[in-house]
Structures are given as C-alpha cells and as structure tokens.
Design an enzyme around this catalytic site. Structure first.
Site, PDB file in Angstrom:
ATOM      1  N   LYS A 170     -75.771 -50.790 -11.616  1.00  0.00           N
ATOM      2  CA  LYS A 170     -75.167 -51.776 -10.711  1.00  0.00           C
ATOM      3  C   LYS A 170     -74.605 -51.106  -9.465  1.00  0.00           C
ATOM      4  O   LYS A 170     -74.714 -51.640  -8.345  1.00  0.00           O
ATOM      5  CB  LYS A 170     -74.061 -52.547 -11.427  1.00  0.00           C
ATOM      6  CG  LYS A 170     -73.361 -53.606 -10.554  1.00  0.00           C
ATOM      7  CD  LYS A 170     -74.341 -54.648 -10.019  1.00  0.00           C
ATOM      8  CE  LYS A 170     -73.681 -55.623  -9.033  1.00  0.00           C
ATOM      9  NZ  LYS A 170     -72.716 -56.522  -9.651  1.00  0.00           N
ATOM     10  N   LYS A 238     -65.070 -52.970  -2.854  1.00  0.00           N
ATOM     11  CA  LYS A 238     -64.702 -52.383  -4.147  1.00  0.00           C
ATOM     12  C   LYS A 238     -65.896 -51.716  -4.816  1.00  0.00           C
ATOM     13  O   LYS A 238     -65.815 -50.588  -5.321  1.00  0.00           O
ATOM     14  CB  LYS A 238     -64.101 -53.475  -5.034  1.00  0.00           C
ATOM     15  CG  LYS A 238     -63.689 -53.031  -6.422  1.00  0.00           C
ATOM     16  CD  LYS A 238     -64.743 -53.281  -7.502  1.00  0.00           C
ATOM     17  CE  LYS A 238     -65.045 -54.754  -7.678  1.00  0.00           C
ATOM     18  NZ  LYS A 238     -66.023 -54.984  -8.793  1.00  0.00           N
TER      19      LYS A 238
END
Length: 296
Positions: A170, A238
């Site tokens: 990811k 983030k």
C-alpha cells in the site's frame, strides 16, 4: 457471519454497506454516530460501544485513519483484542505503518486470533462500487477464511506476503498514485499554457500509453477545478510519510518520492488538507504563475 466494522467514514461506510448487500450481519461502530446512520438505514446495526460491536462477531473489520487510531482500537481498554473471542478473524483495512501491522499480527496471535493487514486502493468510488484493490498480508489460512468478506468489498484481491506485506504494498501504491497525480497536474498546466483544449487532450492521452486510472478518475474534475475530496490531502500526506519512513529504514533512494511528498506537505500547510489529493494541480499552477486553477 456476524461482522463488526469499526470506522464508518468515507471508506468504511460504503464498505460496510457492501457487506450488508452480500448477506453479512453487520454491526458498525463509529465515534461519530451520525456518520453511521446510513448503515442502520441500509440494513446494518449500530453499536453504542466498540466492545459491544466486537462481542459475538466472527470477524472484525477496521477502517481507520492512522496507526495510533488502529493501535488504540485493537490494544486499548475494551478494544478488539480484549473484547473479541478467540479465533476471531481480524481484517485491518486501514493504511498504517508496516512495522505497526507486524506488531499487531503478533499481538493477535498471542490472543489466539487470526489477522490480515488488508489495506485498499480505489478511493471512495471503488469503495462504493465494491471494486477496491485489496492487498493482503498474513497467512494463507487467514486469507482463505477472509475470501467471502473481501470479495464483497473488492475486485482485485491478492495475498502479497506475510504480516505487514499488505501495508508495504500500500505504501508503494500511494507513492505511485501521488507521483501520477503530480505528473498529470504538470501536463495539464503545460497544455493550458499552450492554449490547448484540455478535455480532448486528456481523452487522447488516456487512450495511449500515458493512460491510467488517475486520468480516468481524476482528470475531468482537475480540468474543471473541482477538488471536493474523494481522498483527502491530509490522508495522502500521512501515507507518503509512511512510505518515506519505510524507504529510509531499508536505505531505498527515492528522489521523486521525496519531491512529491514535499509538494503534498506544502499543499497541506497552505490550507489544502481537506481537499482531494488531485489539488496538487493548484500547487503546480501557482508555481508556474498560472491563474487558471489558483482560485479554485
């Protein structure tokens, strides 16, 4: 199967509704009950606490913003590891640090539970359509147990390795998406500077080797200057931080990754954190002296 879904935000809510549509008994929990109302209206149930949502569930799905949120939900008082029964299947579908995911796998095993880190890609549209790409880290047995759940939420579902591997893939995904958005932004500003009609230009670009899911899903709204969030800058900022830290740990040289991370951070610092990540276009326009998108 009774499934507890913890986190009913932009991604978690449509994912929970797809589980309901697939026939699962879904109990949801969110710290903001108003967000969960569509689940109750759509055939699911809302719990008034995390512990009550998890109690009696055969599987727990978490879709939360960041590593600290996930750690608190799993390991805090009344959390998943305390409240769920032995042999519960745990699917963390948040995007968090790979090292945190590996630690949670170890804690789950110590509590006699089975876990997958299973972050997703596809954005809000993919979540609504049940067409997410899901990258799973964990054991083959856990992956097999989770198949029916995963198939209700996604189309491309792959076991990519052991614990933490899903989160590592990811992180790579978020690098590729941010980098592609940045290049699309630069291309649009370049074309606009030469007075090219952007809509047909995007059409022909999307039909060739330059075509991508980013062009298909994002280009039209970028051209029109519409940056309502499907995936917020705050979250992509983030995620790029997760990538950069994981790259640094392994000594991976990533100059383009560093550049796009800084541009995303700059957009966030200038007040764009709540915009869609495609608003990187406004940064490129501003740096280029273009006024086409700077007022969007």
């Amino acid at each position: 199967m009774r499934v507890a879904v913890i986190g009913l935000g932009v991604m978690g809510l449509p994912m929970s509704l797809n589980l309901v549509a697939a026939g699962f008994d879904v109990v949801g929990y969110t710290r903001t009950p108003e967000r969960g109302r569509p689940l109750a209206e759509g055939g699911g149930t809302l719990a008034d606490s995390l512990a009550s949502a998890v109690a009696g569930a055969e599987a727990v799905v978490t879709v939360l913003p960041d590593s600290p949120d996930v750690v608190e939900v799993y390991t805090g008082p009344g959390g998943v590891l305390e409240s769920a029964a032995a042999d519960t299947l745990l699917l963390d579908m948040s995007t968090i640090r790979p090292d945190v995911a590996r630690d949670l796998h170890e804690r789950a095993a110590a509590a006699s539970m089975v876990m997958l880190d299973a972050p997703v890609s596809g954005g809000q549209a993919g979540a609504q359509e049940g067409a997410l790409s899901i990258m799973c880290g964990g054991s083959a047995d856990a992956f097999q147990r989770a198949q029916s759940l995963l198939e209700a939420m996604g189309k491309t579902i792959v076991l990519v390795g052991g614990p933490g591997s899903g989160q590592t893939v990811k992180a790579a995904n978020q690098l590729l998406v941010a980098g592609t958005i940045e290049l699309v932004a630069e291309a649009l500003v370049f074309l606009d500077a030469h007075d090219v009609d952007l809509t047909p230009a995007v059409e022909v670009l999307a039909g060739g080797l330059a075509g991508s899911t980013v062009l298909n899903r994002k280009a039209a709204s970028m051209v029109s200057g519409q940056f309502a969030p499907g995936f917020r800058v705050d979250l992509h900022h983030k995620d790029l931080g997760i990538y950069r830290e994981a790259a640094r740990q392994q000594g991976v040289f990533s100059p383009a990754g560093a550049l796009v991370a800084e541009l995303m951070a700059s957009l966030r610092a200038s007040g764009g954190g709540s915009l869609d990540h495609s608003a990187l276009l406004t940064q490129v326009a501003r740096l280029s002296g273009s006024t086409t998108w700077t007022e969007s």
